[in-house]
Scaffold this motif. Structure first.
Motif, PDB file in Angstrom:
ATOM      1  N   SER A  34       0.832  -1.214   0.000  1.00 14.42           N
ATOM      2  CA  SER A  34       0.000   0.000   0.000  1.00 14.42           C
ATOM      3  C   SER A  34       0.859   1.254   0.000  1.00 14.42           C
ATOM      4  O   SER A  34       0.591   2.208  -0.739  1.00 14.42           O
ATOM      5  CB  SER A  34      -0.921   0.017   1.225  1.00 14.42           C
ATOM      6  OG  SER A  34      -1.982  -0.885   1.089  1.00 14.42           O
ATOM      7  N   ARG A  85       1.198   4.127  -2.897  1.00 16.74           N
ATOM      8  CA  ARG A  85       0.881   5.517  -2.552  1.00 16.74           C
ATOM      9  C   ARG A  85       2.029   6.460  -2.910  1.00 16.74           C
ATOM     10  O   ARG A  85       1.812   7.561  -3.408  1.00 16.74           O
ATOM     11  CB  ARG A  85       0.554   5.640  -1.064  1.00 16.74           C
ATOM     12  CG  ARG A  85       0.115   7.049  -0.650  1.00 16.74           C
ATOM     13  CD  ARG A  85      -0.172   7.145   0.835  1.00 16.74           C
ATOM     14  NE  ARG A  85      -1.329   6.340   1.203  1.00 16.74           N
ATOM     15  CZ  ARG A  85      -1.260   5.218   1.892  1.00 16.74           C
ATOM     16  NH1 ARG A  85      -0.089   4.767   2.334  1.00 16.74           N
ATOM     17  NH2 ARG A  85      -2.341   4.532   2.175  1.00 16.74           N
ATOM     18  N   GLN A 101      -4.329  11.309   4.751  1.00 15.94           N
ATOM     19  CA  GLN A 101      -4.696   9.978   5.232  1.00 15.94           C
ATOM     20  C   GLN A 101      -5.691  10.066   6.394  1.00 15.94           C
ATOM     21  O   GLN A 101      -6.648   9.287   6.461  1.00 15.94           O
ATOM     22  CB  GLN A 101      -3.462   9.200   5.657  1.00 15.94           C
ATOM     23  CG  GLN A 101      -2.716   8.564   4.495  1.00 15.94           C
ATOM     24  CD  GLN A 101      -1.605   7.666   4.968  1.00 15.94           C
ATOM     25  OE1 GLN A 101      -0.449   8.065   5.038  1.00 15.94           O
ATOM     26  NE2 GLN A 101      -1.946   6.439   5.285  1.00 15.94           N
ATOM     27  N   ASP A 130      -9.007  11.034   4.907  1.00 14.61           N
ATOM     28  CA  ASP A 130      -9.593   9.921   4.168  1.00 14.61           C
ATOM     29  C   ASP A 130     -10.093   8.827   5.104  1.00 14.61           C
ATOM     30  O   ASP A 130     -11.204   8.312   4.957  1.00 14.61           O
ATOM     31  CB  ASP A 130      -8.562   9.359   3.186  1.00 14.61           C
ATOM     32  CG  ASP A 130      -9.105   8.220   2.344  1.00 14.61           C
ATOM     33  OD1 ASP A 130     -10.318   8.197   2.084  1.00 14.61           O
ATOM     34  OD2 ASP A 130      -8.315   7.342   1.941  1.00 14.61           O
ATOM     35  N   GLU A 131      -9.274   8.457   6.106  1.00  9.97           N
ATOM     36  CA  GLU A 131      -9.643   7.370   7.021  1.00  9.97           C
ATOM     37  C   GLU A 131     -10.946   7.649   7.753  1.00  9.97           C
ATOM     38  O   GLU A 131     -11.753   6.744   7.983  1.00  9.97           O
ATOM     39  CB  GLU A 131      -8.522   7.159   8.042  1.00  9.97           C
ATOM     40  CG  GLU A 131      -7.302   6.448   7.478  1.00  9.97           C
ATOM     41  CD  GLU A 131      -6.132   6.469   8.455  1.00  9.97           C
ATOM     42  OE1 GLU A 131      -6.322   6.973   9.592  1.00  9.97           O
ATOM     43  OE2 GLU A 131      -5.046   5.999   8.081  1.00  9.97           O
ATOM     44  N   ASN A 148     -10.231   6.069  -3.867  1.00  9.17           N
ATOM     45  CA  ASN A 148     -10.582   4.764  -4.427  1.00  9.17           C
ATOM     46  C   ASN A 148      -9.488   4.185  -5.320  1.00  9.17           C
ATOM     47  O   ASN A 148      -9.263   2.976  -5.327  1.00  9.17           O
ATOM     48  CB  ASN A 148     -11.881   4.869  -5.226  1.00  9.17           C
ATOM     49  CG  ASN A 148     -13.079   5.131  -4.338  1.00  9.17           C
ATOM     50  OD1 ASN A 148     -13.253   4.480  -3.320  1.00  9.17           O
ATOM     51  ND2 ASN A 148     -13.898   6.092  -4.701  1.00  9.17           N
ATOM     52  N   PRO A 166      -6.492   2.134  -3.295  1.00  7.11           N
ATOM     53  CA  PRO A 166      -6.789   0.766  -2.863  1.00  7.11           C
ATOM     54  C   PRO A 166      -7.099  -0.176  -4.014  1.00  7.11           C
ATOM     55  O   PRO A 166      -6.776  -1.369  -3.941  1.00  7.11           O
ATOM     56  CB  PRO A 166      -7.997   0.934  -1.924  1.00  7.11           C
ATOM     57  CG  PRO A 166      -8.528   2.295  -2.162  1.00  7.11           C
ATOM     58  CD  PRO A 166      -7.400   3.118  -2.665  1.00  7.11           C
ATOM     59  N   ARG A 194     -13.870  -5.730  -4.220  1.00 11.13           N
ATOM     60  CA  ARG A 194     -13.593  -4.794  -3.130  1.00 11.13           C
ATOM     61  C   ARG A 194     -14.360  -3.483  -3.307  1.00 11.13           C
ATOM     62  O   ARG A 194     -13.890  -2.413  -2.944  1.00 11.13           O
ATOM     63  CB  ARG A 194     -12.080  -4.533  -3.047  1.00 11.13           C
ATOM     64  CG  ARG A 194     -11.252  -5.784  -2.749  1.00 11.13           C
ATOM     65  CD  ARG A 194     -11.561  -6.331  -1.371  1.00 11.13           C
ATOM     66  NE  ARG A 194     -10.749  -7.508  -1.036  1.00 11.13           N
ATOM     67  CZ  ARG A 194     -11.177  -8.758  -1.149  1.00 11.13           C
ATOM     68  NH1 ARG A 194     -12.412  -9.015  -1.582  1.00 11.13           N
ATOM     69  NH2 ARG A 194     -10.394  -9.767  -0.819  1.00 11.13           N
ATOM     70  N   GLU A 248     -10.273  -7.915   3.413  1.00  8.63           N
ATOM     71  CA  GLU A 248     -10.766  -6.544   3.354  1.00  8.63           C
ATOM     72  C   GLU A 248     -11.435  -6.170   4.671  1.00  8.63           C
ATOM     73  O   GLU A 248     -12.027  -7.014   5.344  1.00  8.63           O
ATOM     74  CB  GLU A 248     -11.749  -6.360   2.194  1.00  8.63           C
ATOM     75  CG  GLU A 248     -13.097  -7.023   2.340  1.00  8.63           C
ATOM     76  CD  GLU A 248     -13.113  -8.478   1.916  1.00  8.63           C
ATOM     77  OE1 GLU A 248     -14.176  -8.958   1.506  1.00  8.63           O
ATOM     78  OE2 GLU A 248     -12.058  -9.158   2.010  1.00  8.63           O
ATOM     79  N   GLN A 279     -13.049  -0.973  -0.439  1.00  4.26           N
ATOM     80  CA  GLN A 279     -12.665  -1.582   0.837  1.00  4.26           C
ATOM     81  C   GLN A 279     -11.146  -1.566   1.016  1.00  4.26           C
ATOM     82  O   GLN A 279     -10.396  -1.888   0.091  1.00  4.26           O
ATOM     83  CB  GLN A 279     -13.174  -3.022   0.912  1.00  4.26           C
ATOM     84  CG  GLN A 279     -14.688  -3.135   0.749  1.00  4.26           C
ATOM     85  CD  GLN A 279     -15.443  -2.244   1.717  1.00  4.26           C
ATOM     86  OE1 GLN A 279     -15.171  -2.250   2.901  1.00  4.26           O
ATOM     87  NE2 GLN A 279     -16.389  -1.476   1.214  1.00  4.26           N
ATOM     88  N   GLN A 280     -10.709  -1.209   2.203  1.00  9.53           N
ATOM     89  CA  GLN A 280      -9.294  -1.139   2.527  1.00  9.53           C
ATOM     90  C   GLN A 280      -8.802  -2.489   3.067  1.00  9.53           C
ATOM     91  O   GLN A 280      -9.577  -3.259   3.630  1.00  9.53           O
ATOM     92  CB  GLN A 280      -9.052  -0.063   3.590  1.00  9.53           C
ATOM     93  CG  GLN A 280      -9.454   1.340   3.158  1.00  9.53           C
ATOM     94  CD  GLN A 280      -8.454   1.967   2.195  1.00  9.53           C
ATOM     95  OE1 GLN A 280      -7.327   1.494   2.059  1.00  9.53           O
ATOM     96  NE2 GLN A 280      -8.857   3.034   1.533  1.00  9.53           N
TER      97      GLN A 280
END
Length: 468
Positions: free
Chosen positions: A161, A165, A197, A200-201, A276, A279, A338, A445, A454-455
């Motif tokens: 990941s 990124r 981050q 977003d989270e 999106n 991920p 996902r 996920e 989905q992360q």
């Protein structure tokens, strides 16, 4: 009457009103409702713990259409064909009204400005990122990806990941906002990424709760808006007259009513472009690397198109991507598996679905995550099977029946084709330039969020080295 008695009286009256509301006989034409016992919160606690599991358990228990009362709102889920068709095509439901609160809370764009701008900006975005204009992005995107991959060095071990990124974030931002407009050098990018981050989270929670309950998230949001003020100012000063020379941000500025809210719209554009795509790129690469036969076939395709892998900084054209169709299938299959937990529209006129009447004011919810697990549409739905996409008419930009990751009707994601091309190109370059070894199993996920792709639940480390 003293203050204590007044407060008690208000509480008693409130409880009586709630009791009255809860114990009214249910309209026999309404779907079954999961309401909980706590005023306003309703079933929020049960629903919020693991929303995707909750949806599937409710579908099994109550049937294909059911309502969840939570946080003062009614969310009616549709999970079968008739409900899906209504969600995608009915004029009795409205997308703009459904997302108004989310946009206002996450970007501070007032509802009246959002309504004024939405149709115009959506049409502009759809036109600028349509399939006929992807060639305008392809060459620059390829150069950007090469540039930021060079920073990875010749070998290393990294969480997949984070690896994605570090390349995808600056490349995408430079494409959409303009070269070096947002912080993309190593000294500045860390702080920017940390704030993004965090934003977003907790985006989903920020869309539902007042900011004073979300102090860290609110701090990151305000920090990003401050940075984007300068980004917007620089973009306005450099705005060229030639349309094909403009960035997407400059096109947005040309079409925006309420110029003082340009940083807020820039934040929305930033989130939509990053939340999106990254991920999806992770899952695509992780699935490929964990399926040796697919990985082998992809490498044979890459050699057939570009020659010996890793020998140079290749330039990838749209025609090249068309020859590498297996990677596109892998990308779409990763998206299928996902997909977002839910997409929503607001019922503005009572709508009949099956034997139920959904009242005005309900949020009508469709879960791409669970629709994509319906064996009627996708046999062996839990299995990563890229070759199922042979049946899609991708040359005419048509997905498989039952694929709703990007919504449907007139409100499909306007950037879907650019995002797919971006992931497609990133995967081509990563696999062409580097040998990869998975050090961890592909994580499951997370089922904690409804908004967005989905992360992964945990880390997925890879070893990489330049091909010789």
């Amino acid at each position: 009457m003293d203050i204590t008695m007044a407060v008690l009286l208000v509480l008693v009256l409130g409880l009586l009103m709630v009791k009255f509301a809860l114990f009214q006989p249910r309209n026999p034409n309404s779907p079954p409702c999961i309401s909980g016992w706590i005023p306003w919160l309703g079933a929020a606690f049960q629903f919020g713990k693991a929303p995707l599991e909750f949806i599937e358990q409710a579908r099994v228990k109550y049937g294909p259409i059911f309502t969840v009362f939570a946080l003062g709102n009614r969310f009616t889920f549709v999970t079968e064909e008739e409900g899906i068709e209504a969600f995608l095509t009915s004029k009795d439901i409205d997308f703009e009204q459904a997302v108004q609160q989310t946009v206002q809370r996450t970007t501070s764009v007032p509802a009246e400005i959002f309504y004024l701008n939405h149709s115009r900006l959506y049409s502009m975005m759809k036109g600028k990122m349509g399939t006929s204009r992807l060639y305008l992005f392809a060459r620059t995107l390829c150069q950007e990806l090469h540039e930021h991959m060079d920073y990875l060095g010749t070998a290393g071990t990294e969480n997949l990941s984070d690896l994605i990124r570090s390349v995808m974030y600056p490349a995408t931002v430079n494409i959409l906002f303009g070269k070096d407009v947002c912080p993309t050098n190593k000294s500045d990018i860390k702080e920017f990424e940390e704030h993004f981050q965090k934003y977003d989270e907790d985006f989903e929670y920020g869309s539902q709760m007042p900011e004073y309950f979300m102090r860290k998230w609110s701090k990151s949001k305000k920090w990003l808006l401050k940075v984007l003020e300068k980004v917007v100012a620089d973009a306005e000063r450099a705005n060229p007259s030639e349309s094909n020379s403009k960035t997407l941000l400059q096109h947005l500025l040309d079409n925006l009513h309420g110029k003082h809210l340009a940083p807020n719209y820039a934040l929305l554009l930033l989130w939509a472009s990053q939340a999106n795509a990254m991920p999806v790129a992770f899952w695509t690469l992780a699935f490929i690397l964990s399926h040796p036969s697919i990985y082998k076939n992809i490498m044979e395709d890459l050699v057939s198109v570009f020659g010996k892998a890793g020998k140079e900084n290749i330039e990838i054209s749209e025609d090249d991507l068309k020859k590498l169709i297996l990677i596109k299938w892998c990308t779409l299959e990763a998206i299928r598996l996902r997909s977002p937990g839910a997409i929503t529209k607001k019922v503005v006129t009572p709508i009949k679905i099956q034997t139920f009447t959904i009242p005005a004011g309900d949020m009508l919810m469709l879960s791409p995550y669970w629709v994509h697990r319906n064996p009627k549409y996708f046999p062996d739905p839990e299995t990563f099977k890229p070759d199922r996409w042979k049946e899609a008419n991708l040359e005419k930009n048509a997905f498989l029946d039952g694929f709703v990751a990007f919504g449907g009707g007139k409100h499909q994601c306007p950037g879907r084709w650019l995002a797919i091309m971006e992931v497609h190109m990133l995967v081509v370059l990563f696999l062409y330039k580097y040998e990869f070894i998975l050090l961890d199993p592909v994580p499951k996920e997370s089922l904690l969020h409804l908004v967005g792709t989905q992360q992964p639940m945990g880390a997925c480390r890879v070893q990489y080295k330049l091909r010789q």
